[in-house]
Structure formats: C-alpha cells, structure tokens
Design an enzyme around this catalytic site. Structure first.
Site, short mmCIF file in Angstrom:
data_model
loop_
_atom_site.label_atom_id
_atom_site.label_comp_id
_atom_site.label_asym_id
_atom_site.label_seq_id
_atom_site.Cartn_x
_atom_site.Cartn_y
_atom_site.Cartn_z
N GLU A 91 -3.41 -13.57 -4.53
CA GLU A 91 -2.14 -14.34 -4.81
C GLU A 91 -1.06 -13.84 -3.79
OE1 GLU A 91 -1.64 -11.45 -8.95
OE2 GLU A 91 -0.74 -11.19 -7.92
N CYS A 109 4.58 -12.62 2.16
CA CYS A 109 3.44 -11.49 1.67
C CYS A 109 1.88 -12.26 0.80
CB CYS A 109 4.19 -10.39 0.39
SG CYS A 109 2.63 -9.42 0.36
N CYS A 116 -9.81 -5.49 -4.41
CA CYS A 116 -9.30 -4.43 -3.57
C CYS A 116 -10.05 -3.26 -3.97
CB CYS A 116 -7.87 -4.15 -3.20
SG CYS A 116 -7.90 -2.82 -2.57
N CYS A 120 -6.20 2.45 -5.42
CA CYS A 120 -4.58 3.02 -5.64
C CYS A 120 -4.06 2.77 -7.56
CB CYS A 120 -3.59 1.72 -5.30
SG CYS A 120 -3.91 2.50 -3.46
N CYS A 123 -1.15 0.39 -8.65
CA CYS A 123 -1.59 -1.02 -8.34
C CYS A 123 -2.64 -2.04 -9.32
CB CYS A 123 -1.84 -0.81 -6.70
SG CYS A 123 -2.63 -3.06 -6.43
N CYS A 342 1.46 -6.50 -7.17
CA CYS A 342 0.54 -7.53 -6.20
C CYS A 342 -0.81 -6.91 -7.11
CB CYS A 342 0.05 -6.99 -5.16
SG CYS A 342 -1.31 -5.79 -4.79
S1 SF4 Z 1 -2.01 -0.79 -3.51
FE1 SF4 Z 1 -3.47 -2.21 -4.24
S2 SF4 Z 1 -4.39 -3.61 -2.98
FE2 SF4 Z 1 -3.32 -1.63 -1.20
S3 SF4 Z 1 -4.67 -0.28 -0.99
FE3 SF4 Z 1 -3.70 0.08 -3.01
S4 SF4 Z 1 -5.34 -0.59 -4.40
FE4 SF4 Z 1 -5.48 -1.61 -2.36
#
Ligand code: SF4
Length: 358
Positions: A91, A109, A116, A120, A123, A342
């Site tokens: 994306e 962005c 990832c 987190c 996210c 995201c």
């Molecule tokens: S916010 Fe999402 S994309 Fe960014 S580091 Fe944390 S898990 Fe990874």
C-alpha cells in the site's frame, strides 16, 4: 528473476553499460528515463537504440505499474494497493495538502517491506506478519506509479515522501537509503532530502547507524507510550529496545545531526492520555529538541481495545503538553474514512481472495 531496472542507481547503470559493451553516456540516458521520467516499459526509451533495448530486455525487468485497488477519501486522500512481480501487494497513500504556496503539497506515504515483523498491536500490517523486504525498485516504483496517475489528471507530482507505510524502514536500511538518494538525484525526481521522513518504531542500533549516514532527513520515532510497561504492551519492539535504550540512541542521533526529532504519539482515550503520561513525556524528552505529533488513534477494527479521544480531549492534552514547555501539534488527519491505517486495504483484499477461494 532478473533484477528490476528501477533498483539500479547511476553507478549500477554505468556498470551495466560497461558489461553490455555500451558507452558510459548511455547510463545517464537510461537513468533519466527510469528515475526522471518513471517510464513503465523499455519501449518508451526511444533514444536508446534497438540494439541496446534488446540487450537490456535480456538482462533486466521493468515491471509496469499495476493498481489492484484504490480508495478515495472525501478529503482527497487516496490509498493505492500496488501489485509486485511475485504476486505480493503493498500500500501507499497519497495525501493532498492544500493551502497557500508553502502548504500546497502532495505527500506520498510509502511502504518499505511487505508486511512487518514488529507486531504493533494497533496496526493491521503488524498483525499480518512479515513477508519480505522491498527492493529499491519497488520502493521507488510506488512514487513513480502515483506520479503517473497524478500526471493523467494534472501536472502535479509527489513533492514529499514519508516512510510510514507498511514495514519498518530501518530494517530495510540499505534499500531505503539507496532509494532516498535516487529520489534526491538531480537527474531523478530531485526531491529534497529534507522533504523525506523516515519513521521508526524504535530500532535503537539502526538509529545510531542512520545518524552516521543521512544527516538532513526528517526523523520520526513512533513513541505512543512514555513508560515501558504500556509501550511493551502495544509495541513488542520495546521489550528488545526499552525506552532507556531508545532514548539514548535518539540523543546520540540529535548530538550527531543537530536535528530536531519528531515523536509520534497516537492518543488513546483512557490509555495514554492522563496527567501522569504528560509528566512521563516531559521526563523522557527533557533537554531534547523534540516535537510531539499527536495523532488521535484510528482503531484497526471494531474489536480494537483502543478508543479514539474526542477532538476536545486531544486539544486539551496538547494544551497541557505546551504548558509544560513541550513542542507539539495535532496531526492533520487524512483519509479516516478509507481504512486510513496502514495494512487495512491489503488485509481486506487478502480476505476477499481467501473468501473467493473458500
Ligand atoms: S506500526 Fe505496523 S508497520 Fe509500523 S512498525 Fe509497527 S507493525 Fe510495523
């Protein structure tokens, strides 16, 4: 798979021309087509000659831009889901800021990884796991693809880039840095280094590495909680690099670069918005040239434990920070009606694919 031509910088292209028995000036022409004009096919490079184009076809790939899905917000923000050569998708989000000259800008962005590994909890990308790093060409291709899209409707183009999309940019360090240098090249898009932002979740050793490499870039850290207990709960990276280690790396970064650091703080009602948190923030950032970017949290889904504060509550929190001498602003929100966080669009398309296969 042959290498993506967009991954090559000037030196790489000179080496390629040498290998193909072509004169050096061809590398400059090639660079202009690929990184200046962002072409989608070798056929567009009409001054390179048929022989060279045939040789290039054997050596490299130049994948066309393919938009799998697109969402547009009422505020003009657009999210693109782009296909990659191996069937993966990433994306990027186009944010249009409108106002007087200095405020009129198009920011993209971009993603730095497919998925990832950082996990987190707030996210969507983090919840889907890590797939792979993006190549330099795949990072650049996001901007080139959206520029082409913009040029179809006007003569506008991307002027600012933020590495805040899918993935942790400092874990794809070399490719991200190479892409930044190509974006900045005078025969590329000529995007000023100060118009590019790297945002990290807090990979302390890589922050120290960045300090040695790129001194002009805008640097942001996703902080989100000012104590280890809550930060570790939201961001598993904090168990590896707790706040003391992270802040030591940030102080080192500031000492070496002399640059202000932005700290992103997703404000979550009843979680990180008390007076105690303000006090902890003050202690953490004491003596630093820091700027806190407050972002009212965007819950990933209805089951998310994180609650969004009201506009009034966000402004109250900002007022209290300022009263303690902390520089802060409330981020202008973009695209909240289009799965703004995201990873959400990619997640939705993957879900649909699974449902289609079931
Ligand atoms: S916010 Fe999402 S994309 Fe960014 S580091 Fe944390 S898990 Fe990874």
């Amino acid at each position: 798979m042959a290498e993506n031509l967009r991954s090559l910088d000037k030196q790489d292209m000179e080496a390629l021309m040498l290998q193909l028995g072509e004169p050096k000036f061809r590398a400059k022409q090639l660079f202009g087509w690929v990184h200046g004009k962002g072409v989608e096919s070798l056929a567009e490079m009409h001054n390179l000659g048929k022989n060279l184009l045939a040789k290039l076809e054997q050596e490299i790939t130049l994948p066309p831009y393919e938009v799998l899905a697109r969402q547009q917000s009422v505020d003009g923000t657009e999210k693109f889901l782009l296909a990659l050569e191996d069937g993966q998708a990433i994306e990027c989000v186009l944010m249009r800021y409108r106002g007087d000259n200095s405020k009129h800008r198009n920011t993209l962005c971009v993603s730095s990884q497919v998925g990832c590994a950082m996990g987190c909890t707030f996210c969507a990308t983090g919840q889907g796991g890590f797939v792979r790093n993006l190549s330099v060409g795949e990072i650049l291709g996001q901007v080139y693809a959206v520029n082409r899209y913009l040029q179809d409707e006007s003569d506008e183009r991307i002027g600012n880039i933020v590495f805040m999309g899918m993935g942790e940019p400092l874990l794809n360090f070399d490719n991200v840095l190479k892409a930044i240098n190509i974006f900045n090249d005078e025969e590329g898009l000529q995007i000023g280094i100060r118009r590019m932002t790297i945002s990290t979740c807090g990979i302390a050793p890589q922050i120290e590495r960045l300090a040695e490499q790129e001194k002009e870039i805008v640097f942001a850290v996703s902080l989100h909680a000012p104590n280890d207990e809550q930060r570790s709960e939201m961001m598993p990276v904090n168990k590896r690099y707790p706040l003391a280690v992270l802040m030591k790396a940030c102080r080192h970064y500031q000492k070496v670069t002399g640059k202000r650091i932005s700290f992103e703080y997703a404000l979550m009602k009843g979680f990180n918005d008390s007076d105690k948190h303000i006090q902890q923030l003050q202690q953490l950032l004491q003596g630093m040239d820091a700027h806190i970017n407050l972002i009212p949290v965007n819950p990933v889904d209805d089951g998310s434990p994180y609650r969004r504060p009201s506009r009034r509550e966000v402004l109250d929190f900002a007022g209290k920070l300022k009263a303690r001498g902390l520089a802060c602003s409330v981020r202008e929100e973009k695209g909240t009606d289009i799965d703004g966080a995201c990873g959400q669009l990619r997640g939705k398309v993957q879900q649909k694919k699974r449902e289609g296969q079931a």
